[in-house]
Design a protein around this motif. Structure first.
Motif, PDB file in Angstrom:
ATOM      1  N   LEU A   5       1.967  -3.061  30.937  1.00 21.96           N
ATOM      2  CA  LEU A   5       2.198  -1.627  30.698  1.00 21.96           C
ATOM      3  C   LEU A   5       3.210  -1.411  29.581  1.00 21.96           C
ATOM      4  O   LEU A   5       3.062  -0.535  28.730  1.00 21.96           O
ATOM      5  CB  LEU A   5       2.683  -0.941  31.981  1.00 21.96           C
ATOM      6  N   GLN A   6       4.255  -2.242  29.613  1.00 22.97           N
ATOM      7  CA  GLN A   6       5.297  -2.132  28.586  1.00 22.97           C
ATOM      8  C   GLN A   6       4.689  -2.356  27.192  1.00 22.97           C
ATOM      9  O   GLN A   6       4.983  -1.624  26.249  1.00 22.97           O
ATOM     10  CB  GLN A   6       6.396  -3.177  28.861  1.00 22.97           C
ATOM     11  N   GLN A   7       3.810  -3.364  27.109  1.00 25.66           N
ATOM     12  CA  GLN A   7       3.193  -3.663  25.820  1.00 25.66           C
ATOM     13  C   GLN A   7       2.269  -2.531  25.377  1.00 25.66           C
ATOM     14  O   GLN A   7       2.169  -2.235  24.189  1.00 25.66           O
ATOM     15  CB  GLN A   7       2.379  -4.973  25.900  1.00 25.66           C
ATOM     16  N   ILE A   9       2.679   0.630  26.047  1.00 23.13           N
ATOM     17  CA  ILE A   9       3.541   1.692  25.535  1.00 23.13           C
ATOM     18  C   ILE A   9       4.020   1.361  24.125  1.00 23.13           C
ATOM     19  O   ILE A   9       3.939   2.186  23.206  1.00 23.13           O
ATOM     20  CB  ILE A   9       4.740   1.924  26.473  1.00 23.13           C
ATOM     21  N   ASN A  10       4.481   0.142  23.939  1.00 24.90           N
ATOM     22  CA  ASN A  10       4.947  -0.265  22.607  1.00 24.90           C
ATOM     23  C   ASN A  10       3.813  -0.179  21.581  1.00 24.90           C
ATOM     24  O   ASN A  10       4.006   0.259  20.449  1.00 24.90           O
ATOM     25  CB  ASN A  10       5.470  -1.705  22.638  1.00 24.90           C
ATOM     26  N   GLY A  11       2.629  -0.606  22.018  1.00 25.12           N
ATOM     27  CA  GLY A  11       1.471  -0.617  21.116  1.00 25.12           C
ATOM     28  C   GLY A  11       1.044   0.781  20.718  1.00 25.12           C
ATOM     29  O   GLY A  11       0.736   1.032  19.549  1.00 25.12           O
ATOM     30  N   VAL A  12       1.060   1.693  21.682  1.00 22.66           N
ATOM     31  CA  VAL A  12       0.664   3.070  21.368  1.00 22.66           C
ATOM     32  C   VAL A  12       1.674   3.686  20.390  1.00 22.66           C
ATOM     33  O   VAL A  12       1.303   4.401  19.454  1.00 22.66           O
ATOM     34  CB  VAL A  12       0.541   3.907  22.663  1.00 22.66           C
ATOM     35  N   GLY A  13       2.959   3.352  20.585  1.00 18.79           N
ATOM     36  CA  GLY A  13       3.991   3.853  19.679  1.00 18.79           C
ATOM     37  C   GLY A  13       3.756   3.405  18.248  1.00 18.79           C
ATOM     38  O   GLY A  13       3.865   4.196  17.302  1.00 18.79           O
ATOM     39  N   LEU A  14       3.392   2.147  18.078  1.00 16.44           N
ATOM     40  CA  LEU A  14       3.122   1.623  16.739  1.00 16.44           C
ATOM     41  C   LEU A  14       1.806   2.194  16.205  1.00 16.44           C
ATOM     42  O   LEU A  14       1.696   2.614  15.047  1.00 16.44           O
ATOM     43  CB  LEU A  14       3.054   0.090  16.795  1.00 16.44           C
ATOM     44  N   GLY A 138      10.780  -1.132  36.092  1.00 13.75           N
ATOM     45  CA  GLY A 138      11.487  -1.806  35.015  1.00 13.75           C
ATOM     46  C   GLY A 138      10.906  -1.583  33.630  1.00 13.75           C
ATOM     47  O   GLY A 138      11.259  -2.263  32.676  1.00 13.75           O
ATOM     48  N   ILE A 139       9.982  -0.616  33.492  1.00 13.25           N
ATOM     49  CA  ILE A 139       9.439  -0.321  32.165  1.00 13.25           C
ATOM     50  C   ILE A 139      10.476   0.486  31.378  1.00 13.25           C
ATOM     51  O   ILE A 139      11.041   1.443  31.905  1.00 13.25           O
ATOM     52  CB  ILE A 139       8.139   0.495  32.266  1.00 13.25           C
ATOM     53  N   ILE A 140      10.699   0.095  30.148  1.00 11.08           N
ATOM     54  CA  ILE A 140      11.676   0.826  29.330  1.00 11.08           C
ATOM     55  C   ILE A 140      10.927   1.721  28.346  1.00 11.08           C
ATOM     56  O   ILE A 140      10.008   1.284  27.637  1.00 11.08           O
ATOM     57  CB  ILE A 140      12.581  -0.145  28.552  1.00 11.08           C
ATOM     58  N   LEU A 141      11.297   2.989  28.344  1.00  7.91           N
ATOM     59  CA  LEU A 141      10.688   3.949  27.441  1.00  7.91           C
ATOM     60  C   LEU A 141      11.816   4.553  26.611  1.00  7.91           C
ATOM     61  O   LEU A 141      12.750   5.143  27.168  1.00  7.91           O
ATOM     62  CB  LEU A 141       9.982   5.025  28.273  1.00  7.91           C
ATOM     63  N   SER A 142      11.761   4.378  25.293  1.00  7.76           N
ATOM     64  CA  SER A 142      12.848   4.929  24.488  1.00  7.76           C
ATOM     65  C   SER A 142      12.482   6.335  24.028  1.00  7.76           C
ATOM     66  O   SER A 142      11.300   6.690  23.929  1.00  7.76           O
ATOM     67  CB  SER A 142      13.105   4.027  23.279  1.00  7.76           C
ATOM     68  N   GLU A 256      -2.219  -5.325  17.982  1.00  9.70           N
ATOM     69  CA  GLU A 256      -1.163  -6.028  17.249  1.00  9.70           C
ATOM     70  C   GLU A 256       0.027  -6.346  18.148  1.00  9.70           C
ATOM     71  O   GLU A 256       0.590  -7.443  18.094  1.00  9.70           O
ATOM     72  CB  GLU A 256      -0.725  -5.148  16.068  1.00  9.70           C
ATOM     73  N   THR A 257       0.398  -5.393  18.992  1.00 11.08           N
ATOM     74  CA  THR A 257       1.529  -5.609  19.885  1.00 11.08           C
ATOM     75  C   THR A 257       1.243  -6.732  20.885  1.00 11.08           C
ATOM     76  O   THR A 257       2.112  -7.548  21.179  1.00 11.08           O
ATOM     77  CB  THR A 257       1.858  -4.301  20.635  1.00 11.08           C
ATOM     78  N   PHE A 258       0.012  -6.777  21.369  1.00 10.43           N
ATOM     79  CA  PHE A 258      -0.340  -7.853  22.310  1.00 10.43           C
ATOM     80  C   PHE A 258      -0.316  -9.215  21.633  1.00 10.43           C
ATOM     81  O   PHE A 258       0.173 -10.188  22.199  1.00 10.43           O
ATOM     82  CB  PHE A 258      -1.714  -7.597  22.950  1.00 10.43           C
TER      83      PHE A 258
END
Lengths: 296, 242
Positions: A5-7, A9-14, A138-142, A256-258
């Protein structure tokens, strides 16, 4: 699972940033049938104008951040329209290859004229307040991620509204389908094309600033790689197709994030182009692109 | 009688070239206000080029195009529309990616008065009820005849005084051709719109028009009232099938 899930979120952000840039490529392709390679440098200029305007506003404030974004988008819209007017319009009736080479020329011109003054990367300021939220599990969302995703969503919805429900947007679709017929109903193709460049460049500027908030070191060649990847995203989604560009961008960001989080992370930058090759082999019109048959 | 009225459109010695080929050589013609004028001729005679020259889709090398006595030669195509001329091009050129309604709205692109646009839309829908039934449909899914109606409807949305039609019968079912020609006459009579018609079907064109010009390899070789042309033995042999 949590890491997955964390990845995402990071991937969608990018991917949201790729999507913003990809929209400009795809819109210009829609009306002029050529790839504006200078688009990635408008993205770069967007980041620099954000840096410039940030001096006039309070940083780490929502008002200041929004003002900086609006001003930079406006400035880059003017830049995009100027590029079209000076470099592409005189070549409107010449071969597509000439325009393409000119676009590469404009791209190099922007990159190297910025390099004359800027020999070292600049540190992009935090325009908006920065916070991190710890979600259950424990998912971090900035707050930057929320901003990037929220802003991209807003801009894409706004763009869809303009293209589908306004007069100038309908005219864009008309020019894109048949410029001759468009001029016969009284549409000034030059105005519509100029508007398209302005719109695409404003989105690229927004992308540039959002990108700089994530990767705060900005320099004149910063647009090259994200620009190429966004171009891939536009092709993956189906060049000329606006929802396709958004989808392609998101997909590319996530993939790409994965890859970056896997043991094959050295291939992070290569994956976009591997994806491009596969799409061109198996679905050359792109994911949402249609192979059109003209009715005579 | 048409010929005693003022000329709405006048071409004086118009020359158009494609590279080294002369597409039009000193073409002069007049279209009087309120009339239907037809251009006849075989393939490649220059009929479509004549319309394209009036609409500024091809550059006029020499000669003049006058509309209401004013020169409109080599204005931009979108400026021509604003003068009150509308052109239904060869092959219809509807915006296949837009809905029928959006196509018609684009036809009124230069119109500002919302009320007038709405009443004009109602007029188009009364003239072609089929378009109203299909208003929300994507134009590319229409049949050839329906697309022709849409192309004419779109041109009417600009509220023209002068309408150019390029091969409105081409590739359309015979029954629909009859309907479309009836509508063309109706538009001319009731809306007082002057019409310049290019048509392969010379019989039909001469039947509804007042005056005709015959083009051959870019020159006008004959001009006369339509009923005289219909009875001209040379024309009968060449264009009317004996």
């Amino acid at each position: 699972m949590i890491e997955f899930l964390q990845q995402i979120i990071n991937g969608v952000g990018l991917g949201a940033i790729y999507a913003l840039i990809a929209l400009g490529y795809t819109m210009v392709y829609g009306v002029l049938r050529f790839i504006n390679f200078a688009h990635s440098d408008v993205f770069m200029v967007g980041a620099f104008s954000g840096y410039l305007f940030s001096r006039f506003f309070q940083i780490e404030s929502i008002f200041g951040g929004v003002m900086v974004m609006i001003l930079s988008m406006g400035l880059c819209a003017l830049l995009g329209m100027t590029i079209e007017r000076l470099a592409y319009r005189p070549l409107r009736n010449s071969s597509k290859l000439n325009v393409l080479i000119t676009a590469i020329g404009v791209s190099l011109f922007l990159e190297y004229s910025f390099q004359i003054k800027l020999t070292k990367p600049l540190l992009f300021p935090a325009l908006f307040p920065v916070k991190s939220f710890l979600l259950p599990g424990g998912i971090i969302l900035s707050s930057t991620q929320i901003l990037v995703i929220g802003m991209t969503l807003f801009l894409i919805v706004l763009l869809q509204y303009i293209v589908l429900y306004t007069k100038i947007g309908t005219a864009m679709r008309a020019v894109s389908f048949n410029p001759t017929a468009a001029s016969l109903v009284g549409i000034n193709n030059d105005v519509v094309i100029s508007f398209t460049f302005g719109l695409g460049s404003a989105l690229a500027a927004a992308g540039g600033i959002l990108y700089a908030l994530n990767y705060p070191s900005i320099e004149p060649l910063m647009g090259v790689l994200p620009g190429l990847k966004a171009f891939v995203a536009a092709v993956v989604g189906g060049i000329g197709n606006i929802p396709g560009a958004a989808l392609g961008g998101l997909l590319l960001g996530v993939i790409e994030t994965f890859v970056n989080g896997s043991p094959y992370s050295t291939y992070t930058d290569a994956i976009a182009f591997i994806l491009l090759i596969f799409i061109l082999i198996f679905r050359p019109a792109g994911l949402l692109g249609k192979v059109t048959v003209e009715k005579v | 009688m048409p010929e005693i009225q003022a000329n709405l459109l006048e071409l004086q010695n118009v020359v158009v070239t494609y590279g080294v080929i002369n597409a039009l050589q000193n073409v002069s013609l007049n279209v009087s206000k309120g009339s239907i004028v037809t251009l006849l001729g075989g393939n490649g005679a220059g009929k479509t080029t004549t319309l394209r020259a009036i609409s500024a889709l091809v550059p006029v090398k020499s000669g003049q195009v006058l509309y209401q006595g004013e020169e409109i030669t080599n204005l931009k195509a979108h400026q021509i529309v604003s003068r009150g001329l509308a052109h239904v091009p060869e092959g219809r050129m509807v915006f296949s990616n837009l809905t029928v309604l959006e196509n018609l709205q684009m036809g009124a692109y230069l119109r500002k008065d919302k009320k007038k646009i709405k009443s004009q839309l109602e007029f188009v829908f009364t003239t072609f009820p089929r378009l109203q039934e299909r208003a929300k449909q994507i134009a590319g899914t229409l049949s050839g005849g329906e697309q022709q109606m849409l192309a004419i409807g779109r041109a009417l949305m600009s509220e023209p005084q002068f309408l150019m039609l390029d091969e409105p019968s081409l590739g359309i079912a015979p029954l629909l051709v009859k309907t479309i020609f009836e509508k063309i006459v109706e538009i001319n009579r009731e809306q007082k719109i002057t019409i310049l018609l290019v048509e392969q079907n010379a019989n039909l064109a001469l039947e509804i028009s007042d005056y005709g010009y015959v083009l051959e390899t870019g020159r006008i070789i004959l001009q006369d009232r339509s009923y005289s042309l219909r009875n001209n033995p040379d024309i009968r042999k060449a264009y009317l099938g004996g």
